[in-house]
Design an enzyme around this catalytic site. Structure first.
Site, short mmCIF file in Angstrom:
data_model
loop_
_atom_site.label_atom_id
_atom_site.label_comp_id
_atom_site.label_asym_id
_atom_site.label_seq_id
_atom_site.Cartn_x
_atom_site.Cartn_y
_atom_site.Cartn_z
N ARG A 13 -47.38 38.95 48.38
CA ARG A 13 -48.37 38.11 49.09
C ARG A 13 -48.34 36.74 48.44
O ARG A 13 -47.84 36.59 47.31
CB ARG A 13 -49.76 38.73 48.99
CG ARG A 13 -50.25 38.80 47.58
CD ARG A 13 -51.58 39.51 47.47
NE ARG A 13 -51.80 39.79 46.06
CZ ARG A 13 -52.73 40.57 45.58
NH1 ARG A 13 -53.56 41.18 46.40
NH2 ARG A 13 -52.87 40.75 44.30
N ARG A 45 -52.03 53.38 51.17
CA ARG A 45 -52.64 52.21 50.53
C ARG A 45 -53.47 51.44 51.54
O ARG A 45 -53.05 51.23 52.67
CB ARG A 45 -51.55 51.28 49.99
CG ARG A 45 -50.49 52.01 49.21
CD ARG A 45 -49.41 51.06 48.69
NE ARG A 45 -49.91 50.28 47.58
CZ ARG A 45 -49.22 49.30 47.01
NH1 ARG A 45 -48.03 48.97 47.48
NH2 ARG A 45 -49.72 48.64 46.00
N HIS A 94 -81.37 34.47 42.64
CA HIS A 94 -82.21 33.28 42.44
C HIS A 94 -81.57 32.34 41.42
O HIS A 94 -81.43 31.14 41.65
CB HIS A 94 -83.60 33.72 41.97
CG HIS A 94 -84.53 32.60 41.73
ND1 HIS A 94 -84.70 32.02 40.48
CD2 HIS A 94 -85.32 31.90 42.57
CE1 HIS A 94 -85.58 31.03 40.58
NE2 HIS A 94 -85.97 30.94 41.83
N TYR A 98 -67.74 6.61 57.57
CA TYR A 98 -67.64 6.93 56.14
C TYR A 98 -68.74 7.88 55.71
O TYR A 98 -69.73 8.06 56.41
CB TYR A 98 -67.65 5.66 55.27
CG TYR A 98 -68.90 4.83 55.35
CD1 TYR A 98 -69.98 5.07 54.50
CD2 TYR A 98 -69.02 3.79 56.27
CE1 TYR A 98 -71.13 4.30 54.56
CE2 TYR A 98 -70.16 3.01 56.34
CZ TYR A 98 -71.22 3.28 55.48
OH TYR A 98 -72.36 2.54 55.55
N CYS A 132 -75.34 9.62 54.21
CA CYS A 132 -75.58 9.38 52.79
C CYS A 132 -76.43 10.46 52.15
O CYS A 132 -76.86 10.34 51.01
CB CYS A 132 -76.18 8.00 52.56
SG CYS A 132 -77.81 7.81 53.29
N SER A 174 -77.04 5.32 59.12
CA SER A 174 -76.60 6.20 58.05
C SER A 174 -77.47 7.45 58.13
O SER A 174 -78.70 7.36 58.06
CB SER A 174 -76.73 5.53 56.69
OG SER A 174 -76.16 6.37 55.72
N GLY A 177 -63.04 46.85 45.42
CA GLY A 177 -63.92 47.89 45.93
C GLY A 177 -63.30 48.68 47.07
O GLY A 177 -63.83 49.70 47.49
N LYS A 226 -51.30 43.29 53.37
CA LYS A 226 -50.22 44.08 52.79
C LYS A 226 -49.24 44.53 53.86
O LYS A 226 -48.02 44.40 53.72
CB LYS A 226 -50.83 45.28 52.06
CG LYS A 226 -49.92 45.91 51.06
CD LYS A 226 -50.66 47.02 50.29
CE LYS A 226 -51.71 46.45 49.35
NZ LYS A 226 -52.76 47.41 48.99
N MET A 263 -60.38 51.19 48.71
CA MET A 263 -59.81 52.38 48.10
C MET A 263 -58.49 52.06 47.39
O MET A 263 -57.64 51.34 47.90
CB MET A 263 -59.57 53.45 49.14
CG MET A 263 -59.38 54.81 48.47
SD MET A 263 -58.84 56.06 49.62
CE MET A 263 -57.09 55.76 49.65
C1 PEP Z 1 -81.58 11.62 52.85
O1 PEP Z 1 -82.68 11.90 53.27
O2 PEP Z 1 -80.56 12.25 53.15
C2 PEP Z 1 -81.41 10.50 51.93
C3 PEP Z 1 -80.22 10.11 51.56
O3 PEP Z 1 -82.55 9.96 51.44
P1 PEP Z 1 -83.33 10.56 50.21
O4 PEP Z 1 -82.52 11.67 49.65
O5 PEP Z 1 -83.53 9.45 49.26
O6 PEP Z 1 -84.59 11.02 50.85
#
Ligand code: PEP
Ligand code: MG
Length: 899
Positions: A335, A91, A451, A869, A849, A781, A100, A22, A102
């Site tokens: 803002r 302010r 949870h 990638y 992956c 990977s 929350g 502000k 003032m």
């Molecule tokens: C991993 O462990 O990140 C993976 C891609 O293999 P998975 O999830 O099949 O164990």
């Protein structure tokens, strides 16, 4: 020496750390020459010192004195002067706006002694008493912590006695009486009189702002939004201008565009003869901003021109607060405005078209999280269902089902095909089965780290948590909601995990137009501005990205979907499901084989099945790489359950039943292969090394499938990936076998389909010996799911539902390390392995992956450490593509980061 106070002329919009949002923006507007009342900002540094030492820094008082004198001079009035008092507002204003903190206190400086002076100067005794009663209530509530209702009730009582519908109908006498009542309330509740010394009022208000930094709601919000707890807040002291001086005055809030859907054109509310929070407090019906055009044309025109100036200056949607004092416009705040996900995309491209920002900036201003929100199915706007409560939007989506109040019932009904919403006060690990079975989860307690929220997000289940208006009674299987309504088991509820709204009854769910666009069902042809905006930004993201985005897909269907969603290949094709269902018996035969002949027969039966799977997937991904991972899960998953089988064999033995010899043999095998910790057992490459013929079978199926695709004129590009390697020797053995099979198939068929052979890095030892492993791998990977669980030593399946919410509450994690990569630990392993792998083999292809491949923050990290990638589930692809593009444009802006 530290400067604790900045005049508005001294600051600017880039000083948010010091002056809060502000204060920084008030300074910016002042320096732009916009009509801002004079004032000054007490810095966050002063607040931090106050919080650390429990007292206001000594020099602050002098600095406030000095700035107050300058303010008095500018306004030609003295604070508390009985004849002509200067009034100020106080302010809060932190770097990030936060619920929350003032609330504002207006009209500081008024006292019994100066009300007559204000009445004389303004020519309106009514106005003077109105201002005083407002000060008493605001100060009483926010600084002295007197319950709000006491003031509200007193006001209502006077209105009732006078037969007045609104506060506007009260006259001077009423307001004077009200001020008297308010003073009594303050005295009764606090044991002291409302402070008459204006300077004391100011000091108390400043301290109250500092204290509000540590208010419960503010603390909770910071934890949820991961705002550091030690920033502190600034305090703005501003000369009052009055919107309550009559019908030629008023106050309003406005946006330079519609923050809900991004429509162009100003948007806001105005209230005549009103002050401060009146507009948002709903005390009277506000007018649409456009109505101001007929009330006060010059002020309206000036306001529009100021708003246009602000938008051009900030180059973004601005939200503002303003006041009109006797036809004179004053800007009280601006803002860069918050907006919905849809508005974010639309406004970004509008600003590009208006020449205010570049496409790179537009890309930087939207996020993967916003895109993900746009991809969930939504409730149709025209639903007939009744809104009964609102909680926190803990996990997005739109879920409809019958209310159930315990997990067992949820599982029963879901098994019978009935969609259910699990309603609990809060959930605990015993509720997991019910949460899995339910369409959505609704709790009346707990925040975004409860949870229910943590587990639901992990499972991708819709969740609204902390809907406090709902009184859940699990014993009676019902919930009371406001308005005397009771929801019984079986009543249909609809919950919106994106907004937190809960409806009684079924709200129709409609697919997201953005998903329909990605699926090719909707085109970006100008008929839907949101789809057009998403199309333009995605196109730019793809062009900017350095990181490729592949999909985790193990069926032809998933592969097709992934292609539609823009995958440039498959980064992980898991093969385990290809061994389940009816094929499990064949695997069982392979495991139990008594001699090579039986094993060979089982392998021979599996081969054509595997091959057909790969033919389909390679066809769906024709011309693009498909990384096929050899079998990973523990062997016992292919065998019957140990307990069940033991019972069957035991009962047969006791009853003398014949013909169970086969089961006895099977039981022995199951016992032999039983593991206490299957996650750390006979998995991945270890399987291939122990079961003769398994690797050869899979590689042959891949190679033959590729040959078939070639013969059909296709362009198959398989890659073979070995899972869970810990030592280069493991990989060398498997690689040798694989190369032999590839050569065999090439010789048999006369067609040589090249296939890279690489490995997953998902065991810490593999990461630490990546230089060696790269000697035998053409690509890595990173399996960050396993790498995370093995680095932390906990398995996601076992622990996420048991103690993660506590860990989040304690601040041990800001976010689950399975959702977003733990950069300091797991990320360090990834970076080290990437560097050492590349050092050993410069052309080594690097990717990830695990689930983190689709997580926005993690994608930026993978970009920065130079992976080629990421690979993620098909539905996350657009998010990963967008973030890959953003990572490229944002990284171009920043000095390179090592973490
Ligand atoms: C991993 O462990 O990140 C993976 C891609 O293999 P998975 O999830 O099949 O164990
Ligand atoms: Mg793994």
């Amino acid at each position: 020496m530290t400067t604790y106070v900045y005049d508005f002329h001294q600051g600017n919009k880039d000083l948010r750390d010091l002056l809060g949002g502000k204060g920084a923006n008030l300074a910016e507007m002042t320096n732009m020459g916009l009509p801002v009342p004079p004032g000054f900002t007490i810095t966050t540094v002063a607040c931090r010192e106050y919080l650390a030492h429990g007292r206001v820094p000594a020099a602050l008082r002098d600095e406030v004195d000095e700035h107050l004198r300058a303010l008095e001079q500018a306004m030609g009035r003295r604070l508390g002067d009985p004849d002509d008092p200067l009034l100020v507002s106080v302010r809060s204003g932190a770097k990030f706006s936060m619920p929350g903190m003032m609330d504002t206190v207006l009209n500081i400086g008024l006292s019994d002694a100066s009300v007559p002076g204000l009445a004389r100067q303004s020519g309106s005794p009514r106005f003077a008493w109105d201002s005083y009663r407002r000060l008493l209530a605001m100060f009483g509530r926010t600084v002295l912590e007197v319950p709000d209702e006491l003031f509200d009730d007193a006001l209502e009582a006077v209105k009732k006695a006078r037969g007045a519908n609104s506060d506007l109908e009260l006259d001077e006498t009423d307001l004077r009486g009200l001020a008297e009542t308010f003073r009594t309330i303050v005295r009764d509740r606090t044991g002291r009189d409302f402070p008459q010394d204006p300077r004391e009022q100011l000091d108390l208000a400043i301290r109250a702002v500092f204290d509000s930094w540590n208010g419960e709601r503010a603390r909770l919000y910071r934890r949820q939004e991961r705002i550091p707890a030690d920033l502190g807040t600034a305090v703005n002291v501003v000369a009052m201008v009055f919107g309550n001086l009559g019908m030629d005055s008023g106050t309003g809030v406005a946006f330079t565009r519609d923050p809900g859907n991004g429509d162009q054109g100003v948007y806001g509310d105005y209230l005549q003869n009103a002050q401060g929070e009146d507009v948002v407090a709903g005390i009277r019906n506000t007018l649409p901003l456009t109505a101001l055009a007929s009330i006060d044309r010059p002020a309206y025109d000036q306001l529009l021109s100021v708003m246009a100036t602000l938008e051009r200056h900030y180059r973004d949607l601005c939200d503002i607060e303003f006041t009109i004092e006797r036809n004179k416009l004053w800007m009280l705040q601006t803002r860069v405005g918050k907006r919905t996900a849809a508005a974010a995309f639309r406004i970004a491209v509008q600003l590009v078209d208006e020449g205010l920002i570049t496409m790179d900036e537009a890309l930087a201003r939207v996020t993967g999280a916003q895109l993900a929100q746009l991809m969930f199915p939504r409730f149709a706007a025209d639903g007939q269902a009744r809104q009964i409560a609102r909680g926190m939007n803990a996990s997005p989506g739109a879920a409809v089902g019958q209310a159930v109040f315990d997990s067992r019932r949820a599982v029963q009904l879901a098994a019978a095909g009935v969609p259910v919403i699990l309603v609990r006060r809060e959930t605990n690990p015993d509720d997991i089965d019910g949460m899995i079975a339910a369409q959505g989860i609704l709790t009346s307690r707990g925040g975004k780290t409860s949870h229910a929220a943590v587990v639901a997000r992990g499972m991708g289940r819709t969740c609204v948590c902390g809907a406090e208006e709902i009184d859940v009674d699990t014993h009676r299987r019902q919930a009371a909601v406001p308005g005397g309504l009771v929801v019984h088991e079986g009543d249909v509820l609809s919950i919106d995990g994106s907004s937190g709204v809960v409806y009684l009854g079924e709200v129709p769910v409609v697919p997201s137009p953005v998903v329909e666009y990605f699926e090719g069902k909707l085109r970006a042809d100008g008929s839907d501005p949101l789809v057009d905006a998403v199309h333009r930004i995605m196109t730019h993201a793809d062009a900017a990205a350095r990181l490729g985005v592949r999909a985790n897909a193990d069926t032809a269907q998933d592969a097709e979907r992934a292609r539609q969603f823009g995958a440039v290949g498959i980064g992980l094709c898991r093969t385990e499901h290809m061994f389940l269902g009816e094929r499990r018996k064949l695997v069982e035969r392979l495991i139990l084989a008594d001699g090579d002949e039986e094993a060979d027969a089982a392998l021979a039966a599996l081969l054509p099945l595997q091959r057909d799977d790969f033919v389909e997937i390679l066809a769906a991904m024709d011309g693009l790489p498909v990384t096929i991972r050899l079998l990973d899960p523990p062997l016992h998953e292919f065998l019957p359950d140990l307990t069940e089988l033991s019972v069957r064999v035991g009962v047969a033995a006791a009853t003398g039943e014949a013909g169970v010899d086969g089961e006895v043999v099977l039981l022995e095998a199951v016992r032999r292969l039983h593991e206490e910790n299957p996650m750390l057992g006979l998995r991945g490459v270890r399987l291939g090394l122990l079961i003769p013929g398994l690797v050869a079978l899979q590689v042959r199926a891949i190679a033959e499938a590729a040959v078939i695709r070639r013969r059909r004129g296709g362009d198959p590009r398989p890659e073979i990936m070995v899972p869970l390697v810990g030592a280069v020797q493991e990989l060398e053995v498997v690689r040798e076998q694989a190369e032999r099979v590839l050569a065999e198939v090439a010789a048999e068929s006369g067609i040589d389909v090249p296939a890279l052979i690489g490995t997953m890095i998902e065991v810490p030892r593999a990461a630490l010996t990546a230089g060696q492993i790269a000697g035998a791998a053409q690509f890595f990977s990173f399996g960050t799911n396993d790498l995370t669980q093995m680095s932390w030593g906990f398995s996601r399946d076992d622990v996420e539902s048991s103690f993660f919410s506590r860990y989040l509450e304690l601040g041990i994690f800001g976010v689950s390390p399975f959702e977003s990569l733990d950069r300091d630990g797991v990320g360090r392993l990834v970076r080290l392995a990437a560097e050492e792998g590349r050092a050993a083999r410069p052309e080594l292809k690097l990717s990830v992956c695990g689930e983190h491949g689709g997580d926005p923050d993690s994608v930026h990290f993978f970009h920065r450490i130079g992976l080629d990638y990421v690979s993620c589930s098909p539905f996350r692809l657009p998010v990963a593509r967008l973030e890959a593009g953003r990572a490229a444009v944002l990284a171009a802006d920043q000095p390179s980061d090592t973490a």
